[in-house]
Scaffold this motif. Structure first.
Motif, PDB file in Angstrom:
ATOM      1  N   ALA A 162      -5.334   6.578  12.114  1.00  0.00           N
ATOM      2  CA  ALA A 162      -4.241   6.552  12.789  1.00  0.00           C
ATOM      3  C   ALA A 162      -3.230   6.885  12.215  1.00  0.00           C
TER       4      ALA A 162
ATOM      5  N   THR B 182      -9.283   4.666  12.557  1.00  0.00           N
ATOM      6  CA  THR B 182      -9.613   4.845  14.028  1.00  0.00           C
ATOM      7  C   THR B 182     -10.362   3.853  14.725  1.00  0.00           C
TER       8      THR B 182
ATOM      9  N   ARG C 136      -3.504  11.209  14.795  1.00  0.00           N
ATOM     10  CA  ARG C 136      -4.988  11.093  14.191  1.00  0.00           C
ATOM     11  C   ARG C 136      -4.758  11.986  12.820  1.00  0.00           C
TER      12      ARG C 136
ATOM     13  N   ARG D 195     -10.835   8.643   8.342  1.00  0.00           N
ATOM     14  CA  ARG D 195     -10.006   8.949   9.667  1.00  0.00           C
ATOM     15  C   ARG D 195      -9.370   7.996   9.987  1.00  0.00           C
TER      16      ARG D 195
END
Length: 282
Positions: A196, A164, A231, A194
């Motif tokens: 995309a 992200t 996400r 985390r």
């Protein structure tokens, strides 16, 4: 003001089931030939420190209409096929096989001090590619780039993966069916990853420990199919390892019989005739 990106939630959880294949090889299997995991069809986990569970391996057998991706955690596998390829992959390596019109191959296991632990994925080929020429490729672990998180990492086997913060890596396997992407995620206790994640199909298979996906727990031996969003948030209290699978559905009919996956029953009958006649591979 730009809208806040949405986090993908767990849509459903599928339990792996004990099965056997090849010469009595014991596996944990998840499969869906009804399109529920499209473009993925099947995930087999081979994992045992008992040689009797896998030593018979997978003697020569045919395939048509799919791609396979085999990834080794411990031990190894030796591949041979009708095109003359003969190679061995070990811990951290992968082998990719585009069966196209047809391939006849074998996979025989090797062990290390921890026995054998490996995975094989089946990806469905689009109708236009089902009778294309067969190809094969080995990928060594040293070729696979890594993306780091907070006490976590992602090893990219294929496809593009981005966190992200905008950092991205692309795995060496760039020709996976259905714009497929495959990665191995490791989270230490308290780790966080985390990413995309815009692929239409996004799957997470936990094979060690347990993790939480947007707060939903997923334990060892279970696959989570995720809903829509932009996400992916993975966390783990105790530590975990998982395969991450992304891709775009073909949305085409699926006809399946044993090692053959086509679009219609008549095409399966043709594959069987070709195999009996010795013309499967062209």
């Amino acid at each position: 003001m730009a809208p806040t990106p949405s986090t993908r939630q767990v849509d459903r959880i599928v339990n792996s089931q004990p099965s056997q294949d090849g010469d009595g090889v014991r596996i944990q299997r998840i499969h869906d030939f009804g399109g529920g995991l499209d473009p993925f069809l099947m995930l087999d986990e081979l994992g045992s420190d008992r040689p009797d569970d896998y030593i018979g391996g997978f003697p020569p057998h045919p395939h048509r209409g799919i791609q396979t991706l085999t990834y080794v955690i411990h031990g190894g596998l030796t591949h041979e096929d009708h095109m003359g390829h003969s190679s061995t992959i070990r811990a951290g390596d992968a082998q990719w096989m585009h069966t196209g019109r047809g391939i006849i191959h074998s996979e025989m296991p090797l062990t290390d001090q921890q026995g054998l632990h490996a995975f094989q994925l089946w990806l469905n080929l689009a109708a236009r590619d089902k009778l294309s020429p067969a190809t094969y490729r080995d990928v060594r672990g040293a070729e696979m780039p890594t993306l780091s998180g907070q006490d976590a990492s992602l090893v990219a086997l294929g496809g593009r993966w981005q966190d992200t913060a905008g950092e991205s890596v692309t795995g060496p396997l760039e020709a996976l069916a259905g714009q497929g992407a495959v990665a191995h995620a490791r989270l230490a206790a308290g780790g966080e990853l985390r990413l995309a994640a815009e692929a239409s199909t996004l799957l997470v298979y936990v094979f060690k420990g347990s993790l939480e996906i947007a707060g939903t727990p997923v334990t060892q031996g279970r696959l989570a199919r995720l809903g829509s969003g932009e996400r992916l948030a993975l966390t783990s209290r105790e530590g975990a390892e998982a395969l991450l699978l992304g891709g775009e559905p073909h949305g085409e009919p699926i006809a399946h019989y044993g090692p053959f996956v086509m679009n219609a029953h008549e095409e399966l009958e043709q594959a069987l005739r070709d195999y009996r006649d010795g013309t499967l591979t062209g």
